[in-house]
Design a protein around this motif. Structure first.
Motif, PDB file in Angstrom:
ATOM      1  N   LEU A  99       0.862  -1.181   0.000  1.00  0.00           N
ATOM      2  CA  LEU A  99       0.000   0.000   0.000  1.00  0.00           C
ATOM      3  C   LEU A  99       0.897   1.229   0.000  1.00  0.00           C
ATOM      4  CD1 LEU A  99      -2.882   1.239   0.269  1.00  0.00           C
ATOM      5  CD2 LEU A  99      -2.503   1.221   2.760  1.00  0.00           C
TER       6      LEU A  99
ATOM      7  N   THR B 266       1.475   5.491  -2.061  1.00  0.00           N
ATOM      8  CA  THR B 266       0.791   6.650  -2.632  1.00  0.00           C
ATOM      9  C   THR B 266       1.163   6.809  -4.104  1.00  0.00           C
ATOM     10  OG1 THR B 266       2.600   8.122  -1.989  1.00  0.00           O
ATOM     11  CG2 THR B 266       0.778   7.879  -0.421  1.00  0.00           C
TER      12      THR B 266
ATOM     13  N   ALA C 161      -1.496  -1.360  -4.220  1.00  0.00           N
ATOM     14  CA  ALA C 161      -2.686  -0.573  -3.877  1.00  0.00           C
ATOM     15  C   ALA C 161      -2.244   0.837  -3.521  1.00  0.00           C
ATOM     16  CB  ALA C 161      -3.418  -1.217  -2.701  1.00  0.00           C
ATOM     17  N   TYR C 162      -3.096   1.809  -3.826  1.00  0.00           N
ATOM     18  CA  TYR C 162      -2.740   3.211  -3.587  1.00  0.00           C
ATOM     19  C   TYR C 162      -3.674   3.844  -2.565  1.00  0.00           C
ATOM     20  CZ  TYR C 162       0.283   2.800  -7.653  1.00  0.00           C
ATOM     21  OH  TYR C 162       1.275   2.411  -8.523  1.00  0.00           O
ATOM     22  N   THR C 163      -3.120   4.809  -1.846  1.00  0.00           N
ATOM     23  CA  THR C 163      -3.875   5.572  -0.870  1.00  0.00           C
ATOM     24  C   THR C 163      -3.398   7.013  -0.951  1.00  0.00           C
ATOM     25  OG1 THR C 163      -4.561   5.650   1.457  1.00  0.00           O
ATOM     26  CG2 THR C 163      -2.247   5.133   1.033  1.00  0.00           C
TER      27      THR C 163
ATOM     28  N   GLN D  48      -7.749   8.576   4.924  1.00  0.00           N
ATOM     29  CA  GLN D  48      -7.759   7.757   3.715  1.00  0.00           C
ATOM     30  C   GLN D  48      -6.884   6.527   3.871  1.00  0.00           C
ATOM     31  OE1 GLN D  48      -9.884   8.576   1.122  1.00  0.00           O
ATOM     32  NE2 GLN D  48      -9.445   6.454   0.552  1.00  0.00           N
TER      33      GLN D  48
ATOM     34  N   THR E  73      -9.016   4.063   5.598  1.00  0.00           N
ATOM     35  CA  THR E  73     -10.026   3.473   4.704  1.00  0.00           C
ATOM     36  C   THR E  73      -9.412   2.418   3.791  1.00  0.00           C
ATOM     37  OG1 THR E  73     -11.358   5.493   4.734  1.00  0.00           O
ATOM     38  CG2 THR E  73     -11.676   3.988   2.865  1.00  0.00           C
ATOM     39  N   ASP E  74      -8.285   2.759   3.175  1.00  0.00           N
ATOM     40  CA  ASP E  74      -7.678   1.844   2.200  1.00  0.00           C
ATOM     41  C   ASP E  74      -6.992   0.663   2.879  1.00  0.00           C
ATOM     42  OD1 ASP E  74      -8.516   3.372  -0.011  1.00  0.00           O
ATOM     43  OD2 ASP E  74      -6.872   4.770   0.302  1.00  0.00           O
TER      44      ASP E  74
ATOM     45  N   ALA F 114      -9.774  -1.738   3.793  1.00  0.00           N
ATOM     46  CA  ALA F 114     -10.226  -2.492   2.619  1.00  0.00           C
ATOM     47  C   ALA F 114      -9.298  -3.662   2.325  1.00  0.00           C
ATOM     48  CB  ALA F 114     -10.313  -1.566   1.412  1.00  0.00           C
TER      49      ALA F 114
END
Length: 381
Positions: A310, A312, A326-328, A334, A337-338, A341
């Motif tokens: 994860l 950015t 995955a990006y946040t 945020q 949240t990510d 998920a």
């Protein structure tokens, strides 16, 4: 340069720190790949700290390895020696090109100079550096862009930022992506994962991993706050393990002080190199919500260890992660949240782990070395 013979290149490895952080990984990876190349590709000399000469002699049996004066182990002395002693050494060893791998280079040298500028974040993210460091590196980058015959950068994003912000000449910049040591960074065995968990005292607790320097740009405080929000109400909350160098971000301590007592946050400092695959590959998620990078070696190393990542979409990070991470955003809400998920979606974590592992294979130090050799040949001619 004689026809058919490569130019002699002197690489200054005196800036490599003992802890083998980012610049150490870069120089070691590059020199290791150069050592495996055909002898007709490059004629190499390396000047290094006395503690590193044996390492590089083993790595580069065909190269001339020179021990730098003992005083250059201290940064002010090294910078002074770089301006006087290094150009003299280049002449003594008959170098046709002098390569400086860490932002700074001699102002005057009798041969062409190439320099690696690792990122432009001293300009794009100035608030994340203290004034003295920001002033020094901004000046060094401007000087290197002006003085060096060629500039090597690790990403297109860094190249584009240097052109946009500093009006750098695009025809003198070469993009050489970093590689990853696929022997050192690999999908770990169950035993490797268990050994790290035992070393960290985690027992059966699952965890989220961060590996890197504790600098403001790395955004560790917001990672801590986002993790707290994501896991605070879970029945079996995963720990957060923040490993790596100490750095200088006072906000980390403030964020740590806000962590509820029932959550586990570990700060083990440096981990042994041999433990990194088990640490990264054994994590539920390797989180790296940076404000921006020149390349992003920690996320590539995590991908090579088959960790779901994860991060950015800032600066170079999408060049490295592509659609395999995955990006946040940088904000704690945020991130929460990510991260939530991902924690709730094991199939996606497995899919990201495989995609990242496969993508990491595309980044090799051999490819990086080829770009460096071509840049040196252009500088020599």
């Amino acid at each position: 340069m004689t026809a058919g013979h490569p130019p002699r290149v002197l690489v200054d490895a005196t800036s490599v720190p003992a802890d083998r952080g980012g610049v150490g990984r870069y120089v070691d990876g590059l020199l290791g790949a150069l050592g495996n190349m055909s002898g007709s590709a490059v004629d190499l000399a390396v000047v290094a700290l006395r503690t590193d000469t044996e390492r590089y002699a083993r790595m580069l049996p065909g190269a001339e390895i020179i021990a730098a004066p003992a005083a250059v182990a201290h940064r002010p002395a090294r910078l002074a020696w770089e301006q006087t002693g290094l150009p003299m050494l280049a002449q003594q060893v008959g170098a046709r090109v002098l390569h400086a791998p860490f932002y700074t280079c001699p102002l005057r040298a009798a041969c062409p100079v190439t320099v690696t500028v690792h990122d432009a974040t001293f300009f794009t993210e100035p608030e994340h550096y203290d004034k003295s460091k920001r002033t020094f590196f901004r000046s060094a980058i401007k000087t290197s862009l002006r003085r060096a015959n060629r500039v090597i950068v690790p990403s297109k994003a860094t190249r584009d930022e240097l052109i946009r912000l500093l009006d750098a000449d695009p025809t003198t910049i070469d993009v050489a992506y970093h590689g990853v040591d696929h022997t050192a960074f690999h999908a770990p065995t169950d035993d490797e994962k268990a050994r790290v968990r035992a070393r960290l005292g985690l027992g059966g607790t699952q965890y989220i991993a961060f590996l890197g320097a504790k600098e403001p740009r790395k955004n560790v405080p917001n990672l801590i706050r986002g993790w707290v929000r994501a896991v605070v109400d879970r029945d079996d909350p995963p720990a957060l393990v923040i490993a790596g160098g100490q750095g200088h971000d006072d906000d980390i301590d403030r964020a740590v002080a806000e962590v509820p007592p029932h959550l586990r946050l570990l700060r083990p400092g440096y981990l042994r190199y041999a433990d990194l695959p088990g640490f990264l590959g054994g994590a539920l998620v390797a989180a790296y919500p940076s404000y921006g990078e020149g390349f992003g070696l920690p996320i590539l190393e995590a991908m090579a260890c088959a960790a779901p990542v994860l991060t950015t979409p800032r600066l170079s990070l999408p060049e490295v992660g592509g659609d395999a991470v995955a990006y946040t955003s940088e904000a704690p809400g945020q991130i929460a949240t990510d991260l939530t998920a991902l924690l709730d979606d094991e199939p996606r974590r497995r899919s990201l782990a495989k995609a990242g592992f496969d993508r990491a294979k595309e980044f090799t130090w051999e490819s990086s070395a080829e770009v460096h050799v071509a840049a040196w040949a252009r500088a020599a001619s």
